[in-house]
Design an enzyme around this catalytic site. Sequence first.
Site, PDB file in Angstrom:
ATOM      1  N   LEU A 166       2.868 -13.298   9.460  1.00  0.00           N
ATOM      2  CA  LEU A 166       2.505 -12.990   8.251  1.00  0.00           C
ATOM      3  C   LEU A 166       3.384 -11.962   7.758  1.00  0.00           C
ATOM      4  O   LEU A 166       3.504 -10.843   8.407  1.00  0.00           O
ATOM      5  CB  LEU A 166       1.059 -12.582   8.138  1.00  0.00           C
ATOM      6  N   VAL A 225       5.534 -10.299   4.338  1.00  0.00           N
ATOM      7  CA  VAL A 225       5.963  -9.859   2.784  1.00  0.00           C
ATOM      8  C   VAL A 225       7.326  -9.592   2.788  1.00  0.00           C
ATOM      9  O   VAL A 225       7.855  -8.675   3.410  1.00  0.00           O
ATOM     10  CB  VAL A 225       5.086  -9.127   2.077  1.00  0.00           C
ATOM     11  N   GLY A 279       0.250  -5.640  -2.929  1.00  0.00           N
ATOM     12  CA  GLY A 279      -1.160  -6.754  -2.910  1.00  0.00           C
ATOM     13  C   GLY A 279      -0.960  -8.048  -2.342  1.00  0.00           C
ATOM     14  O   GLY A 279      -1.795  -8.994  -1.912  1.00  0.00           O
ATOM     15  N   ASP A 289      -2.499 -11.963  16.491  1.00  0.00           N
ATOM     16  CA  ASP A 289      -1.921 -11.209  17.613  1.00  0.00           C
ATOM     17  C   ASP A 289      -1.081 -10.193  16.715  1.00  0.00           C
ATOM     18  O   ASP A 289      -0.124 -10.540  16.504  1.00  0.00           O
ATOM     19  CB  ASP A 289      -1.218 -11.910  18.703  1.00  0.00           C
ATOM     20  N   GLN A 343       0.524  -0.498  13.819  1.00  0.00           N
ATOM     21  CA  GLN A 343       0.631  -0.407  12.182  1.00  0.00           C
ATOM     22  C   GLN A 343       0.211  -1.947  11.776  1.00  0.00           C
ATOM     23  O   GLN A 343      -0.626  -1.929  10.636  1.00  0.00           O
ATOM     24  CB  GLN A 343       1.805  -0.343  11.895  1.00  0.00           C
ATOM     25  N   TYR A 397      -4.643  -5.424   9.497  1.00  0.00           N
ATOM     26  CA  TYR A 397      -5.720  -6.327   9.868  1.00  0.00           C
ATOM     27  C   TYR A 397      -7.172  -5.387   9.812  1.00  0.00           C
ATOM     28  O   TYR A 397      -8.215  -6.110   9.320  1.00  0.00           O
ATOM     29  CB  TYR A 397      -5.625  -7.099  11.049  1.00  0.00           C
TER      30      TYR A 397
HETATM   31  C1  LIG Z   1       1.951  -5.865   6.766  1.00  0.00           C
HETATM   32  C2  LIG Z   1       2.347  -6.399   5.565  1.00  0.00           C
HETATM   33  C3  LIG Z   1       2.138  -8.055   5.788  1.00  0.00           C
HETATM   34  C4  LIG Z   1       1.447  -6.106   4.250  1.00  0.00           C
HETATM   35  O1  LIG Z   1       1.721  -6.658   3.268  1.00  0.00           O
HETATM   36  P1  LIG Z   1       1.815  -5.929   1.919  1.00  0.00           P
HETATM   37  O2  LIG Z   1       1.932  -6.656   0.624  1.00  0.00           O
HETATM   38  O3  LIG Z   1       2.791  -4.711   1.988  1.00  0.00           O
HETATM   39  O4  LIG Z   1       0.271  -5.025   1.668  1.00  0.00           O
HETATM   40  P2  LIG Z   1      -0.628  -5.195   0.605  1.00  0.00           P
HETATM   41  O5  LIG Z   1      -0.090  -4.608  -0.660  1.00  0.00           O
HETATM   42  O6  LIG Z   1      -1.195  -6.495   0.329  1.00  0.00           O
HETATM   43  O7  LIG Z   1      -1.644  -4.295   1.126  1.00  0.00           O
HETATM   44  C5  LIG Z   1      -3.255  -4.796   0.832  1.00  0.00           C
HETATM   45  C6  LIG Z   1      -4.149  -3.426   1.407  1.00  0.00           C
HETATM   46  O8  LIG Z   1      -3.855  -3.295   2.781  1.00  0.00           O
HETATM   47  C7  LIG Z   1      -3.335  -1.811   2.975  1.00  0.00           C
HETATM   48  N1  LIG Z   1      -2.268  -1.854   3.973  1.00  0.00           N
HETATM   49  C8  LIG Z   1      -1.075  -2.440   3.967  1.00  0.00           C
HETATM   50  N2  LIG Z   1      -0.492  -1.905   5.178  1.00  0.00           N
HETATM   51  C9  LIG Z   1      -1.406  -1.471   5.869  1.00  0.00           C
HETATM   52  C10 LIG Z   1      -1.250  -0.837   7.193  1.00  0.00           C
HETATM   53  N3  LIG Z   1      -0.364  -0.874   7.899  1.00  0.00           N
HETATM   54  N4  LIG Z   1      -2.582  -0.161   7.413  1.00  0.00           N
HETATM   55  C11 LIG Z   1      -3.449  -0.114   7.061  1.00  0.00           C
HETATM   56  N5  LIG Z   1      -3.668  -0.664   5.690  1.00  0.00           N
HETATM   57  C12 LIG Z   1      -2.545  -1.093   5.104  1.00  0.00           C
HETATM   58  C13 LIG Z   1      -2.931  -1.250   1.701  1.00  0.00           C
HETATM   59  O9  LIG Z   1      -3.161  -0.232   1.605  1.00  0.00           O
HETATM   60  C14 LIG Z   1      -3.681  -2.339   0.616  1.00  0.00           C
HETATM   61  O10 LIG Z   1      -5.143  -1.625   0.674  1.00  0.00           O
HETATM   62  P3  LIG Z   1      -6.001  -1.900  -0.779  1.00  0.00           P
HETATM   63  O11 LIG Z   1      -6.170  -3.183  -1.021  1.00  0.00           O
HETATM   64  O12 LIG Z   1      -7.057  -0.918  -0.558  1.00  0.00           O
HETATM   65  O13 LIG Z   1      -5.207  -1.134  -1.750  1.00  0.00           O
HETATM   66  C15 LIG Z   1       3.875  -6.138   4.959  1.00  0.00           C
HETATM   67  O14 LIG Z   1       3.936  -4.701   5.043  1.00  0.00           O
HETATM   68  C16 LIG Z   1       4.832  -6.794   5.888  1.00  0.00           C
HETATM   69  O15 LIG Z   1       5.265  -8.006   5.631  1.00  0.00           O
HETATM   70  N6  LIG Z   1       5.433  -6.034   6.881  1.00  0.00           N
HETATM   71  C17 LIG Z   1       6.475  -6.466   7.909  1.00  0.00           C
HETATM   72  C18 LIG Z   1       5.589  -7.614   8.680  1.00  0.00           C
HETATM   73  C19 LIG Z   1       4.496  -7.256   9.422  1.00  0.00           C
HETATM   74  O16 LIG Z   1       4.423  -6.114   9.980  1.00  0.00           O
HETATM   75  N7  LIG Z   1       3.600  -8.426   9.578  1.00  0.00           N
HETATM   76  C20 LIG Z   1       2.375  -8.030  10.233  1.00  0.00           C
HETATM   77  C21 LIG Z   1       2.005  -9.229  10.791  1.00  0.00           C
HETATM   78  S1  LIG Z   1       2.564  -9.473  12.592  1.00  0.00           S
END
Ligand SMILES: CC(C)(COP(=O)(O)OP(=O)(O)OC[C@H]1O[C@@H](n2cnc3c(N)ncnc32)[C@H](O)[C@@H]1OP(=O)(O)O)[C@@H](O)C(=O)NCCC(=O)NCCS
Length: 161
Positions: free
Chosen positions: A89, A91, A99, A125, A130, A135
């Site tokens: 997953l 972004v 969001g 997984d 972070q 999740y």
């Molecule tokens: C992790 C990821 C998917 C989050 O997507 P995003 O669009 O930036 O996150 P959002 O804006 O949807 O955040 C939604 C909520 O999650 C929270 N959140 C985001 N990242 C977070 C983290 N690492 N730890 C805790 N909370 C987190 C936000 O504060 C927000 O909270 P709210 O709804 O209460 O305001 C994105 O940062 C990403 O693609 N990172 C790189 C790839 C990655 O790490 N993927 C993870 C899956 S393996």
Amino acid sequence: MIRVLPLDSALDRAAFTCGVPALDQYFHIQATQDAKRLIARCFVALREDRLLGYYTLSSASVPFSDVPPSLSRRLPRYPALPAIRIGRLAVDIRHQGQGLGGVLLADAIQRALRAEAPGFSIVVDAKDAQAAAFYRHHGFLELPSRPLCLLLPLGTIRKLP
Ligand SMILES: CC(C)(COP(=O)(O)OP(=O)(O)OC[C@H]1O[C@@H](n2cnc3c(N)ncnc32)[C@H](O)[C@@H]1OP(=O)(O)O)[C@@H](O)C(=O)NCCC(=O)NCCS
């Protein structure tokens, strides 16, 4: 307006970057192959024609002994329980913090609830602490034996109004 759709192999993905090379590379190179081979399905978030993010779904199973006790009490004691996996997953870095991660997760939950082959939970997984925090923020529970593996029970969501 954001739409989340199955990945069309004709979609230009070359410019997508989430800041994690392995996730970018998978999306650029592997995602359509995995879909063709029925390994995983990939879904993309689009605003107009702009590519914002993606995730993958596939089938999975969770050993009964790995399920948190708060949940396993209400489940049959089969050696392994069927689940649905979010394999990846991500972004695009230019759109993080708006969001969209939550939008992708909500779409994955809806598709998992509608799937004809059911799973008692969504399982992920997380690639690091972070990602696991992201999740947990959305209600996923850590597996006691594997803290980077988390699950979200779907039965409780189905009961919501
Ligand atoms: C992790 C990821 C998917 C989050 O997507 P995003 O669009 O930036 O996150 P959002 O804006 O949807 O955040 C939604 C909520 O999650 C929270 N959140 C985001 N990242 C977070 C983290 N690492 N730890 C805790 N909370 C987190 C936000 O504060 C927000 O909270 P709210 O709804 O209460 O305001 C994105 O940062 C990403 O693609 N990172 C790189 C790839 C990655 O790490 N993927 C993870 C899956 S393996």
